[in-house]
Write an enzyme that holds these catalytic residues in place. Structure first.
Site, PDB file in Angstrom:
ATOM      1  N   LYS A 134      -3.970  11.354  11.246  1.00  0.00           N
ATOM      2  CA  LYS A 134      -3.584  12.761  11.062  1.00  0.00           C
ATOM      3  C   LYS A 134      -4.695  13.533  10.364  1.00  0.00           C
ATOM      4  O   LYS A 134      -4.991  14.678  10.722  1.00  0.00           O
ATOM      5  CB  LYS A 134      -2.293  12.841  10.244  1.00  0.00           C
ATOM      6  CG  LYS A 134      -1.909  14.272   9.850  1.00  0.00           C
ATOM      7  CD  LYS A 134      -0.620  14.311   9.053  1.00  0.00           C
ATOM      8  CE  LYS A 134      -0.290  15.745   8.640  1.00  0.00           C
ATOM      9  NZ  LYS A 134       1.012  15.838   7.940  1.00  0.00           N
ATOM     10  N   THR A 184       0.816  -1.225   0.000  1.00  0.00           N
ATOM     11  CA  THR A 184       0.000   0.000   0.000  1.00  0.00           C
ATOM     12  C   THR A 184       0.847   1.272   0.000  1.00  0.00           C
ATOM     13  O   THR A 184       0.295   2.375   0.022  1.00  0.00           O
ATOM     14  CB  THR A 184      -0.905   0.016   1.250  1.00  0.00           C
ATOM     15  OG1 THR A 184      -0.091  -0.138   2.411  1.00  0.00           O
ATOM     16  CG2 THR A 184      -1.920  -1.107   1.193  1.00  0.00           C
ATOM     17  N   HIS A 205      -0.001  -3.292  55.002  1.00  0.00           N
ATOM     18  CA  HIS A 205       0.793  -2.141  54.565  1.00  0.00           C
ATOM     19  C   HIS A 205       2.117  -2.582  53.960  1.00  0.00           C
ATOM     20  O   HIS A 205       3.186  -2.056  54.284  1.00  0.00           O
ATOM     21  CB  HIS A 205       1.013  -1.170  55.722  1.00  0.00           C
ATOM     22  CG  HIS A 205      -0.258  -0.622  56.289  1.00  0.00           C
ATOM     23  ND1 HIS A 205      -1.160   0.101  55.537  1.00  0.00           N
ATOM     24  CD2 HIS A 205      -0.804  -0.724  57.534  1.00  0.00           C
ATOM     25  CE1 HIS A 205      -2.195   0.439  56.292  1.00  0.00           C
ATOM     26  NE2 HIS A 205      -2.014  -0.057  57.500  1.00  0.00           N
TER      27      HIS A 205
END
Length: 510
Positions: A140, A70, A272
């Site tokens: 874009k 492409t 903790h």
């Protein structure tokens, strides 16, 4: 000019075709001209739908073994032209370039190919060139083009096209552009990190596309997010959503239990990020009972983890305690029913998934990155520093305590006896304070420290710690060594028949 665009054409060239059929059929129904390549073109033709091969537009076939299909001005011109620009439109007409309103392109599975252990040449061939270029071009030009870069979005696009009778809004196109740049940036990050495995470039890049908003961060006024594939690591069987603090404790629990993954039944309780209970026993039930005895007060609201399947007897004991999370590799059916008796209790099955090799944290106006501490002290690492040698039972306890010490906040001292945590001093500003805290805590829960062992995450700069330990019945010590005053501690141990081994490895955890 209207920001709503009616699509008349689409370029479709994808690796993943699952879920594509309904979308293609809808395009055909709406009269949208479809252009395609290779396998996607064949897929569309087999649906009985007209499709124009891209090579008919470019007058070039797919070449170089499919590497170039492409990459041509007639394709990128069709995507990048500005529909409100007269010169652009004149050039489309002059060069017979077709307008492309929708671009549906995904990328070769680079990360999956790397994870599969494929040969480098196979990995290189999964670096997408045409696809990434098409995505960037279409994203874009979102003002005119809808860019779809993931099969996960096919259903949403189908809804948009169906509802709008072939039209898209600027808002949708811009949103999909953001999705597309997320895909492209993540892809490039994965490729860079593959090439930079040996850190030839001192650059830090990380990309996590799987994110989840948490109820809040450490405190309700802080926002919190988790980025990662939690579902790959755990099957959540029951309970409420995990919080930011839950996840930190689960992480600490998993890393600690990894030290005991292949050992006898072992149970840990964390609060903790630090263990308040840990025990290895012949049965998991006894391991849990003795882990809880380490600190039944701190265990309230804690995270529990096992290295073996949780059975009914163990589940019945756990059910007496209020705890936030239970983690195990599996659960007996009757045990699971008992644990589900508390509607909010989070029950997790831990899958065998590789953990990250590095740790990352923000620091100042930047980021600190380091290798994780993968070093586990073993018998082979021990050097006898004293005339008195530890017994076989003491060596087992020293290794047990060392594994735990490595995963406890510095400065830390761990006291253990019979593969049971008696107490630890965690996160203190001096080693003496850490030792005194551990001794006080152990005695408050009625532990007999005669014959117990001590593990320290770093060396002793003075003999005060071994003196305090000896005065409280502790008979063996494991520490990394490396102080210029090591001999002072060794001398005291020799004078008082205390055994000491050194590993040569410090395990700070800040």
């Amino acid at each position: 000019m209207s920001t709503t665009k009616k699509a008349t054409s689409a370029l479709i060239s994808v690796f993943h075709k699952d879920g594509l059929e309904p979308l293609v059929k809808k395009f055909n129904e709406l009269g949208i001209t479809i252009y395609s390549t290779g396998g996607t073109e064949k897929f569309i033709k087999e649906l009985g739908i007209n499709v124009i091969p891209v090579e008919d537009v470019t007058s070039y076939p797919s070449i170089l073994g499919g590497r170039v299909k492409t990459l041509h001005p007639k394709v990128f011109g069709g995507i990048l032209n500005r529909q409100d620009n007269e010169n652009d439109q004149a050039q489309l007409a002059e060069f017979e370039i077709p307008q492309l309103d929708i671009v549906i392109v995904d990328l070769y599975p680079f990360e999956k190919t790397v994870a599969s252990g494929a040969l480098e040449q196979d990995i290189i061939e999964k670096i997408d060139i045409g696809g990434i270029s098409l995505i960037r071009a279409a994203a874009k030009n979102f003002k005119d083009v809808l860019c779809v870069s993931s099969m996960e979005d096919y259903n949403e696009v189908l809804d948009i096209i169906t509802t709008g009778n072939g039209t898209t809004t600027l808002e949708d196109r811009k949103r999909f552009a953001a999705k597309s740049f997320n895909v492209s940036s993540h892809y490039d990050t994965a490729i860079f990190n593959y090439f930079n495995k040996e850190q030839q470039e001192t650059v830090f890049k990380i990309s996590e596309t799987n994110g989840k908003a948490l109820r809040y961060g450490e405190n309700p006024h802080q926002k919190g997010f988790f980025f990662g594939d939690f579902e790959a690591m755990f099957n959540k069987l029951h309970g409420k959503e995990l919080s930011y603090n839950n996840l930190l404790d689960v992480d600490a629990a998993v890393n600690l239990m990894n030290e005991f993954k292949n050992d006898e039944p072992t149970f840990a309780i964390l609060k903790h990020n630090n263990a308040c209970g840990l025990s290895s026993r012949a049965t998991l039930h006894q391991a849990y009972v003795d882990a809880l005895a380490g600190d039944p007060v701190s265990a309230f609201g804690g995270v529990l983890i096992s290295n073996k399947e949780i059975d009914l007897a163990t589940a019945e004991e756990i059910h007496k305690l209020f705890c936030e999370v239970v983690i195990a590799p599996s659960y007996a059916t009757d045990a699971l029913e008992v644990l589900k008796g508390k509607k909010n209790r989070i029950i997790l099955v831990q899958n065998d998934v590789a953990l990250p090799e590095t740790s990352v944290r923000t620091c100042l106006n930047g980021i600190l990155v380091q290798d994780k501490d993968h070093k586990t002290d073993t018998v082979a690492d021990l050097t006898n520093a004293t005339e008195t040698k530890p017994t076989a039972e003491e060596i087992e306890d020293l290794i047990f305590a060392s594994k735990l010490c490595k995963h406890t906040k510095s400065n830390t001292i761990v006291l253990a006896k019979g593969k049971q945590l008696c107490a630890s001093g965690t996160g203190q500003t001096s080693r003496v304070d850490a030792l005194n805290q551990a001794i006080h805590k152990a005695k408050s829960f009625n532990f007999d420290l005669n014959g117990a062992v001590l593990a320290s995450d770093a060396f002793f700069p003075f003999p005060d710690c071994v003196e305090i330990a000896g005065n409280n019945g502790i008979t063996s010590v494991i520490q990394p060594g490396g102080s210029i005053k090591d001999q002072l501690s060794v001398d005291y141990c020799n004078e008082n028949k205390i055994s000491m081994v050194m590993t040569g490895t410090r395990h700070f955890k800040h």
